[in-house]
Write an enzyme that holds these catalytic residues in place. Structure first.
Site, PDB file in Angstrom:
ATOM      1  N   ASP A 295      52.112  92.907  34.504  1.00 17.28           N
ATOM      2  CA  ASP A 295      53.440  92.187  34.633  1.00 17.28           C
ATOM      3  C   ASP A 295      53.496  91.224  35.695  1.00 17.28           C
ATOM      4  OD1 ASP A 295      55.557  90.653  33.596  1.00 17.28           O
ATOM      5  OD2 ASP A 295      56.723  92.229  34.899  1.00 17.28           O
ATOM      6  N   GLU A 342      49.045  88.428  33.684  1.00 16.11           N
ATOM      7  CA  GLU A 342      50.785  87.448  33.042  1.00 16.11           C
ATOM      8  C   GLU A 342      50.820  86.391  33.749  1.00 16.11           C
ATOM      9  OE1 GLU A 342      53.699  86.184  33.222  1.00 16.11           O
ATOM     10  OE2 GLU A 342      54.592  88.078  33.559  1.00 16.11           O
ATOM     11  N   ASP A 394      60.362  88.241  26.499  1.00 11.88           N
ATOM     12  CA  ASP A 394      60.999  87.174  27.059  1.00 11.88           C
ATOM     13  C   ASP A 394      62.073  85.491  26.763  1.00 11.88           C
ATOM     14  OD1 ASP A 394      61.297  89.689  29.255  1.00 11.88           O
ATOM     15  OD2 ASP A 394      60.655  88.667  30.876  1.00 11.88           O
TER      16      ASP A 394
END
Length: 508
Positions: A295, A342, A394
């Site tokens: 992430d 990411e 998200d």
């Protein structure tokens, strides 16, 4: 990575009658669903503990597993907890939403009873348990100690504990845990069950040629065992208080940026230790997963440093991170690893160069492509070394985006670009498009396969409450869902090489 595809569905979203998804029977059935539809990957969110806001990206430990995912039916079968106690427990009234308050309150007595039974029957002396403790002692024992002290202090964060506990002193902590050995054993044994059950599920998946894509948050929480026991890894003052915290500048998600509040790493100190902590973290992650999505990958090149206590993230500034040196060190120690970068948000040439130097595939989000311009998020720009998504956890679901976020021009552009057929659901049209893209891997979001709108959203960034709680219904994986997913997979040549070629029709 050959041309394949998979589905994103977090463990918490699996259906069952115990309030939250687990490593139980429905997890195995989901693996079977992936096999039947020719998929290769099951992508999940972090398996670590959740704390304030119920977010898997705010955990008490970078290594410990979430005991909510322990399958209670398995403990009943093993004789550690009574079936009647499990059946009578109140986990919430809505099977489509996780009620974290009731899960937190009412699972604990069941697990406490199970651990007590395990201890009474000599479970602590078994070779399997002792091997687990021995092999994981470096992170396991500090975590169990941390949670034991934390619960003794009314679950307050470590920086609000009495002074004698606030600074980690091994002798004092060991003495306290000896006096509270039942609580210590609870955290040790539940971690043993978590990892034992997860490895059984992962082995089942791997034996059916389904591989797990895990998720690694770049940062740890302030209220974490790492901040308590190893404050030298972070930018902190003499009292262990962060001097600066993480977040992102203003962007499409927020006009004032996102103030995450996670402590920032002391990269200079970490470089002096040859990034030992990161090597351990990656080593442990690849025991859990077959591939890891890191992430906020851009934060390794440069990160947004916000003064601790600032009102918004807008007052931050960019600082240089370790860059590719970190990943070269990890790969030198651990070899080639299947890592997904990411690389979303504000991406610079330097971040692109770092990603290309590592060779890690980046991510493409189709929702972001329809801006009226020739966006790099439109599939005709996707390179092969990418992972294609309609959206992530998200983002709004595909249907929610189309109905409530896209304007009329964006909807028109999407319909034309996708060559959307009359009667074709927009969620299917968007998912079909990533299947047709050049990307090595296409990852479908389960909510999009089910045509869900706002009710299926997993997380709204910069908000607390009503996040991370979506659950799938027990009858969601219908023959229609299986057939369309298999059709895309066959049509766009993403079929798992282990798929039974004689099997052309999924089972009902």
């Amino acid at each position: 990575m050959e041309r394949t595809s998979g589905v994103l569905l977090h463990i918490s979203s699996l259906p069952n009658k115990y309030g939250i998804g687990s490593f139980g029977q429905t997890a195995y059935e989901f693996v079977d669903f992936l096999v039947e539809t020719g998929q290769k990957y099951w992508q999940i969110l972090p398996l670590t503990t959740t704390s304030y806001g119920d977010s898997p990206y705010q955990s008490f430990s970078a290594f410990a597993g979430n005991p909510h995912f322990i399958d209670l039916e398995c403990l009943v079968k093993e004789g550690y907890v009574k079936e009647s106690a499990v059946e009578e427990a109140d986990f919430g009234d809505n099977p489509l939403k996780v009620n974290y308050e009731k899960i937190f309150k009412n699972r604990r007595p069941l697990l406490t009873e199970a651990v007590s039974k395990f201890v009474e029957e000599g479970g602590l002396e078994t070779k399997s348990y002792q091997r687990f403790v021995r092999e994981n002692e470096s992170w396991l024992m500090p975590f169990a100690q941390y949670m034991t002290v934390k619960e003794g202090q009314g679950l307050k964060p470590w920086y609000e504990w009495p002074e004698k506990f606030r600074t980690y002193d091994q002798k004092i902590v060991q003495g306290y845990c000896t006096e509270n050995k039942d609580e210590l054993n609870y955290h040790l044994v539940t971690q043993y069950w978590f990892f034992k059950q997860w490895q059984s599920l992962k082995t089942y998946a791997n034996n059916h040629n389904i591989f797990i894509i895990g998720d690694m948050p770049i940062y740890v929480a302030r209220d974490s065992v790492e901040m308590w026991t190893t404050p030298e890894l972070f930018l902190v003052d003499e009292e262990g208080k962060p001097t600066a915290v993480a977040g992102v500048p203003p962007d499409a998600f927020s006009a004032v940026g996102q103030y995450w509040g996670n402590p920032l790493y002391d990269w200079e100190y970490m470089s002096q230790t040859d990034y030992e902590w990161w090597i351990q973290r990656m080593r442990e992650s690849f025991k859990l997963y077959d591939a890891v999505r890191i992430d906020h990958f851009r934060g390794f090149e440069s990160y947004w440093e916000i003064p601790f206590g600032a009102e918004t993230a807008a007052t931050g500034e960019w600082k240089l991170g370790p860059g590719v040196r970190l990943f070269h060190r990890i790969m030198k120690e651990l070899g080639d690893l299947k890592i997904i970068a990411e690389d979303l948000g504000y991406i610079t040439d330097e971040v692109i160069a770092m990603r290309e130097d590592t060779g890690f595939p980046g991510m493409k989000i189709l929702q972001n492509g329809f801006s009226g311009a020739d966006s790099l998020d439109l599939p005709h720009h996707y390179g092969k070394n990418t992972i294609a998504y309609v959206g992530t956890h998200d983002n709004p679901t595909a249907l929610d985006w189309y109905l409530n976020y896209a304007n009329a021009d964006q909807r028109d552009q999407a319909d034309l670009y996708l060559k959307r057929c009359a009667g074709e659901h927009i969620s299917d049209a968007l998912s079909r498009e990533i299947a047709a893209s050049q990307s090595k891997i296409a990852i479908y979001v389960m909510q999009d396969l089910l045509h869900l709108s706002q009710e299926g959203r997993m997380n709204i960034p910069s908000t607390i409450g009503d996040n991370w709680d979506w659950r799938m219904t027990p009858d969601a994986m219908t023959i229609d869902v299986k057939e369309k997913l298999l059709q895309w997979t066959q049509t766009y040549f993403r079929l798992n090489e282990a798929f039974n070629k004689k099997q052309t029709t999924p089972s009902k």
